[in-house]
Design an enzyme around this catalytic site. Structure first.
Site, PDB file in Angstrom:
ATOM      1  N   LYS A  48    -105.857  87.483 -21.983  1.00 17.33           N
ATOM      2  CA  LYS A  48    -106.461  86.132 -21.628  1.00 17.33           C
ATOM      3  C   LYS A  48    -107.574  86.698 -20.811  1.00 17.33           C
ATOM      4  O   LYS A  48    -107.467  85.356 -20.265  1.00 17.33           O
ATOM      5  CB  LYS A  48    -104.727  85.509 -21.541  1.00 17.33           C
ATOM      6  CG  LYS A  48    -104.137  85.431 -22.533  1.00 17.33           C
ATOM      7  CD  LYS A  48    -104.260  85.905 -23.582  1.00 17.33           C
ATOM      8  CE  LYS A  48    -105.255  83.837 -24.229  1.00 17.33           C
ATOM      9  NZ  LYS A  48    -104.676  84.698 -25.943  1.00 17.33           N
ATOM     10  N   THR A  52    -111.897  88.334 -25.815  1.00 20.74           N
ATOM     11  CA  THR A  52    -112.753  87.922 -27.009  1.00 20.74           C
ATOM     12  C   THR A  52    -113.791  87.281 -26.982  1.00 20.74           C
ATOM     13  O   THR A  52    -115.244  87.633 -27.625  1.00 20.74           O
ATOM     14  CB  THR A  52    -111.799  86.680 -27.755  1.00 20.74           C
ATOM     15  OG1 THR A  52    -111.016  86.928 -28.219  1.00 20.74           O
ATOM     16  CG2 THR A  52    -111.930  86.129 -29.321  1.00 20.74           C
ATOM     17  N   HIS A 106    -106.043  96.030 -24.421  1.00 19.39           N
ATOM     18  CA  HIS A 106    -105.266  95.619 -23.071  1.00 19.39           C
ATOM     19  C   HIS A 106    -104.723  96.917 -22.159  1.00 19.39           C
ATOM     20  O   HIS A 106    -103.557  96.587 -21.564  1.00 19.39           O
ATOM     21  CB  HIS A 106    -104.102  94.629 -23.649  1.00 19.39           C
ATOM     22  CG  HIS A 106    -104.748  93.428 -24.042  1.00 19.39           C
ATOM     23  ND1 HIS A 106    -106.216  92.589 -23.332  1.00 19.39           N
ATOM     24  CD2 HIS A 106    -104.303  92.313 -24.863  1.00 19.39           C
ATOM     25  CE1 HIS A 106    -106.278  92.031 -24.677  1.00 19.39           C
ATOM     26  NE2 HIS A 106    -105.037  91.362 -24.978  1.00 19.39           N
ATOM     27  N   SER A 136    -103.261  80.612 -19.292  1.00 22.41           N
ATOM     28  CA  SER A 136    -103.418  80.983 -20.336  1.00 22.41           C
ATOM     29  C   SER A 136    -102.392  81.651 -21.411  1.00 22.41           C
ATOM     30  O   SER A 136    -102.143  81.309 -22.599  1.00 22.41           O
ATOM     31  CB  SER A 136    -104.820  81.454 -20.421  1.00 22.41           C
ATOM     32  OG  SER A 136    -105.429  81.738 -21.973  1.00 22.41           O
ATOM     33  N   LYS A 256    -108.769  76.080 -23.811  1.00 22.28           N
ATOM     34  CA  LYS A 256    -109.714  74.960 -22.227  1.00 22.28           C
ATOM     35  C   LYS A 256    -110.257  75.742 -22.190  1.00 22.28           C
ATOM     36  O   LYS A 256    -111.613  75.128 -22.111  1.00 22.28           O
ATOM     37  CB  LYS A 256    -108.537  74.682 -21.925  1.00 22.28           C
ATOM     38  CG  LYS A 256    -107.813  73.337 -21.726  1.00 22.28           C
ATOM     39  CD  LYS A 256    -107.614  72.792 -20.110  1.00 22.28           C
ATOM     40  CE  LYS A 256    -106.548  71.808 -20.059  1.00 22.28           C
ATOM     41  NZ  LYS A 256    -106.511  71.358 -19.460  1.00 22.28           N
TER      42      LYS A 256
HETATM   43  P1  A3P Z   1    -107.420  79.488 -22.439  1.00 22.54           P
HETATM   44  O1  A3P Z   1    -105.923  80.004 -23.170  1.00 22.54           O
HETATM   45  O2  A3P Z   1    -107.476  79.252 -20.702  1.00 22.54           O
HETATM   46  O3  A3P Z   1    -108.555  78.320 -22.740  1.00 22.54           O
HETATM   47  P2  A3P Z   1    -109.048  86.970 -24.385  1.00 22.54           P
HETATM   48  O4  A3P Z   1    -109.701  86.706 -25.804  1.00 22.54           O
HETATM   49  O5  A3P Z   1    -108.928  88.218 -23.574  1.00 22.54           O
HETATM   50  O6  A3P Z   1    -107.657  86.674 -25.084  1.00 22.54           O
HETATM   51  O7  A3P Z   1    -108.636  85.497 -23.644  1.00 22.54           O
HETATM   52  C1  A3P Z   1    -108.939  83.681 -24.407  1.00 22.54           C
HETATM   53  C2  A3P Z   1    -108.860  83.006 -23.343  1.00 22.54           C
HETATM   54  O8  A3P Z   1    -110.458  82.993 -23.159  1.00 22.54           O
HETATM   55  C3  A3P Z   1    -108.511  81.427 -23.339  1.00 22.54           C
HETATM   56  O9  A3P Z   1    -108.475  80.718 -22.309  1.00 22.54           O
HETATM   57  C4  A3P Z   1    -109.986  80.908 -24.187  1.00 22.54           C
HETATM   58  O10 A3P Z   1    -110.136  79.667 -24.234  1.00 22.54           O
HETATM   59  C5  A3P Z   1    -111.045  81.900 -23.293  1.00 22.54           C
HETATM   60  N1  A3P Z   1    -112.126  81.873 -23.630  1.00 22.54           N
HETATM   61  C6  A3P Z   1    -112.461  82.484 -25.503  1.00 22.54           C
HETATM   62  N2  A3P Z   1    -113.359  82.136 -25.777  1.00 22.54           N
HETATM   63  C7  A3P Z   1    -114.394  81.605 -24.334  1.00 22.54           C
HETATM   64  C8  A3P Z   1    -115.679  81.234 -24.196  1.00 22.54           C
HETATM   65  N3  A3P Z   1    -117.177  81.372 -24.630  1.00 22.54           N
HETATM   66  N4  A3P Z   1    -115.756  80.474 -23.572  1.00 22.54           N
HETATM   67  C9  A3P Z   1    -115.027  80.250 -22.489  1.00 22.54           C
HETATM   68  N5  A3P Z   1    -113.373  80.700 -22.357  1.00 22.54           N
HETATM   69  C10 A3P Z   1    -113.094  81.264 -23.737  1.00 22.54           C
END
Ligand code: A3P
Length: 290
Positions: A48, A52, A106, A136, A256
């Site tokens: 999180k 991604t 991870h 998150s 978010k």
């Molecule tokens: P939130 O839950 O705070 O919205 P990961 O990809 O490492 O699992 O992380 C997921 C987090 O990154 C989520 O946070 C997701 O919404 C956020 N995220 C993914 N793409 C994003 C982007 N283009 N800009 C900002 N935040 C992004």
């Protein structure tokens, strides 16, 4: 009961002192033996933290920010998740991909397959504010029906502070890569910097990967990887993912995408206790992620 889920939720098992979901732990020996190609690119992060997002940026940099190519397949197909896949680890998927492959993990640094260091693969780490990461991760546990039971918020924060969530201590994770960044030539990114000035961070990634794109192409990538566009893009918003695993009616994968959402979740007492614990665990290093 009504709440019965089809997916069994993962149990956590310790592997070399790190808690991992049982389905990942079982394949970890094979994952550790994975031998990457020198051109492969590793993206590492605690869950999180923006992995991604970073994977999408890297894939687009490799394709010059071409709209068609970033929509050619789901992000989980264009980039491989090393230790996890629906049925087994990402190793099977990696066999079908041609280098340079974008590989996400991870795993904490001591568990990253040694092949990545031996082959001197480019490695990008992304870290995010600790409290926003817990928030998150908490929402993610609710929507990802394959993850362990989150339990109540209060105890979830407690588990985060004590390394009792999947992939262990967040603190050790961010510190582990931080301390090795020079020796292993790791590009260390911060989610907050990416939010503050995405173009600057996209350009940093580009230079680190020895790529050189036109200003226009960089602009396209910045635009295509905004939170809004990735939330709308069916190849990045996980609408392609089985709803019996990711139930997006509970919480969206692209939830978010903000800095400071922790303020809507932590009580002042929880925040103070968290800060105190953070100071103790993070005092040796110069990373300000709170
Ligand atoms: P939130 O839950 O705070 O919205 P990961 O990809 O490492 O699992 O992380 C997921 C987090 O990154 C989520 O946070 C997701 O919404 C956020 N995220 C993914 N793409 C994003 C982007 N283009 N800009 C900002 N935040 C992004």
């Amino acid at each position: 009961s009504e709440n019965q889920t089809v997916m069994p939720r993962a149990l956590l098992v310790p592997v070399k002192g790190i808690l991992l979901p049982d389905h990942i732990a079982k394949d970890l020996d094979a994952v550790s033996a994975f031998c990457p190609h020198p051109s492969d690119i590793l993206i590492a992060a605690f869950p999180k933290s923006g992995s991604t997002w970073t994977a999408e940026i890297v894939d687009q940099l490799l394709h010059n920010g071409d709209v068609e190519s970033c929509r050619r397949a789901p992000i989980t197909v264009r980039t491989a998740f090393l230790e996890i896949c629906r049925k087994s680890s990402g190793l099977h998927q990696l066999k079908e991909m041609a280098p340079p492959r974008v590989i996400k993990t991870h795993l904490p640094i001591q568990m990253v397959p040694v092949g990545f260091w031996e082959k001197k693969c480019k490695t990008i780490y992304v870290a995010r504010n600790a409290k926003d990461t817990v928030v998150s991760f908490y929402h993610f546990h609710h929507m990802n029906l394959a993850s362990p039971e989150p339990g109540p918020w209060e105890s979830f924060v407690h588990k985060f502070m004590h390394g009792e969530l999947a992939w262990g201590y967040w603190h050790d994770h961010v510190k582990g890569f931080w301390e090795e960044q020079e020796k292993r030539d790791i590009l260390y990114l911060f989610y907050e910097d990416m939010k503050e000035n995405p173009r600057r961070e996209v350009e940093r990634i580009m230079k680190y990967l020895d790529l050189s794109l036109s200003d226009d192409d960089i602009g396209h990538i910045v635009e295509l990887t905004t939170f809004k566009n990735m939330k709308e893009n069916p190849m990045t918003n996980f609408s392609f993912f089985p709803p019996e695993i990711y139930n997006q009616s509970i919480s969206k994968f692209m939830r978010k995408g903000e800095v400071g959402d922790w303020k809507n979740h932590f009580t002042p007492e929880q925040s103070a206790a968290f800060d105190e614990d953070y100071e103790k665990k993070m005092k040796q290093v110069f990373i300000d992620l709170i």
